[in-house]
Design an enzyme around this catalytic site. Structure first.
Site, PDB file in Angstrom:
ATOM      1  N   ARG A  38       0.832  -1.042  -0.043  1.00  0.00           N
ATOM      2  CA  ARG A  38       0.208   0.040  -0.071  1.00  0.00           C
ATOM      3  C   ARG A  38       0.928   1.222   0.004  1.00  0.00           C
ATOM      4  NH1 ARG A  38      -5.334   2.029   1.409  1.00  0.00           N
ATOM      5  NH2 ARG A  38      -5.072   3.704   2.702  1.00  0.00           N
ATOM      6  N   LEU A  63      -6.801   7.760  -1.412  1.00  0.00           N
ATOM      7  CA  LEU A  63      -7.063   6.257  -1.422  1.00  0.00           C
ATOM      8  C   LEU A  63      -7.986   5.998  -0.290  1.00  0.00           C
ATOM      9  CD1 LEU A  63      -3.224   5.085  -1.411  1.00  0.00           C
ATOM     10  CD2 LEU A  63      -5.059   4.042  -2.816  1.00  0.00           C
ATOM     11  N   SER A  64      -8.981   5.245  -0.292  1.00  0.00           N
ATOM     12  CA  SER A  64      -9.859   4.648   0.870  1.00  0.00           C
ATOM     13  C   SER A  64      -9.188   3.850   1.702  1.00  0.00           C
ATOM     14  CB  SER A  64     -11.129   3.779   0.147  1.00  0.00           C
ATOM     15  OG  SER A  64     -11.689   4.645  -0.640  1.00  0.00           O
ATOM     16  N   ALA A  65      -9.836   3.608   2.902  1.00  0.00           N
ATOM     17  CA  ALA A  65      -9.309   3.362   4.020  1.00  0.00           C
ATOM     18  C   ALA A  65      -9.060   1.626   3.675  1.00  0.00           C
ATOM     19  CB  ALA A  65     -10.072   3.257   5.362  1.00  0.00           C
TER      20      ALA A  65
END
Length: 362
Positions: A38, A63-65
């Site tokens: 990530r 970016l989403s969680a």
């Protein structure tokens, strides 16, 4: 949004935490998450936050969680050979993980509104293909990104097996999204503040399941103020693989099988990944895990007292184990890329070897 999972020290620890919290539940999804770091999708100055279960935004880059991405991946029920459409494809992080599961005969398309984000996604994709050792463990369905508003997709576009939208969908656009699906396909999108899974069970039949409460920025509506005309988004054609590509896929697959057979002959078991450096395992007491979204709680997990007692003992055992194994500065051994070694040892011209390795740098 996010915060449902403890922060990890590296990508593997983040995935361990997502598994423990039951956000990652299947082996295919776990393998895809472990294969792509990530942190590689963060700008350098923000990488210290890469393994926290939080969304990240900088300019148009978003970016989403991790807990959201893992729920999305699980809900999509991905299989090799399917077609996938990512609406609001962003950095390409999710599209690349999906591509690892779809394999060489899948379709992997993304639509992104911002041209600078598409350039960023292409850079990250190129970096992954050229440098990641994980790449050679899979046969990859490389994503293709096009610029445009996902609400203006040409009506003559093909339908897809799987569709994900990474922005909040207004109720009036629900049918538009559904019509992007083939019969039997799955659509995952934030709809009315809920991450929603919709399965198309027939030409006019649908099954809907609410997964969890979320808070996404809404889809940006098309703006035709300049020309007064719609700018239709034309998705890439579904191309047939060239004979050269098919040969590369077949040769790499044959070599992987040979490596697997050789390993089984030597060790009596299947091909295993090289042992990683053993990190200290800290088993924390399971406490309440709460996620706040616009002052509302959407998740809570509470352990029982017996878990606390067991975990306390585990921490002591782990501490003692670490003291016993710590005497010298241990560093992880570099992972062995067996496929690369085997290809380089073949009696082939160098250009053909490099082609089989996708001209990778490592």
């Amino acid at each position: 949004m996010g915060g449902a999972v403890s922060a990890g020290e590296d990508n593997d620890e983040l995935i361990d935490n997502l598994k423990e919290a039951q956000y990652i539940r299947t082996e295919l999804v776990e393998q895809a998450f472990r294969a792509i770091d990530r942190a590689d999708y963060y700008l350098e100055e923000f990488k210290e936050n890469a393994y926290k279960d939080l969304a990240w935004k900088h300019g148009n880059i978003h970016l989403s969680a991790p807990c959201i991405y893992s729920e999305v991946m699980e809900a999509l029920d991905l299989q090799p050979g399917l077609s996938f459409l990512n609406l609001g494809s962003g950095t390409g992080y999710l599209s690349s993980m999906v591509g690892l599961i779809l394999g060489p005969f899948g379709v992997n398309h993304g639509v992104e509104l911002h041209s600078d984000v598409i350039e960023y996604a292409k850079q990250k994709l190129d970096f992954f293909i050229k440098t990641s050792d994980s790449f050679d463990k899979f046969e990859f369905c490389e994503p293709s990104f096009v610029i445009g508003n996902c609400l203006e997709i040409s009506p003559d576009c093909t339908q897809y097996d799987r569709v994900y939208c990474g922005a909040g969908v207004q109720k009036e656009h629900e049918d538009y999204m559904k019509n992007l699906l083939k019969v039997g396909g799955i659509l995952v999108m934030p709809l009315e503040e809920k991450l929603t899974k919709i399965t198309r069970t027939g030409p006019s039949a649908w099954e809907t399941k609410k997964i969890l409460a979320v808070s996404f920025a809404p889809l940006i509506q098309p703006n035709h103020a300049d020309s007064g005309k719609s700018r239709l988004v034309h998705l890439p054609p579904v191309a047939v693989r060239s004979l050269q590509d098919l040969a590369r896929i077949a040769i790499r697959g044959t070599i992987k099988k040979l490596i697997h057979q050789e390993t089984m002959g030597k060790s009596g078991n299947g091909l295993k990944s090289p042992p990683r450096f053993k990190r200290r395992r800290v088993r924390r007491r399971r406490m309440e895990t709460i996620v706040f979204l616009d002052k509302e709680v959407f998740a809570s997990r509470i352990s029982n007292p017996s878990d606390d007692n067991n975990n306390s003992e585990d921490i002591e055992d782990d501490t003692q184990e670490e003291e016993e194994t710590k005497p010298s500065e241990l560093k992880p051994d570099a992972p062995v890329n067996f496929l690369r070694e085997k290809v380089l040892s073949l009696p082939l011209p160098d250009p053909l070897k490099y082609y089989l390795l996708y001209y990778r740098e490592k």
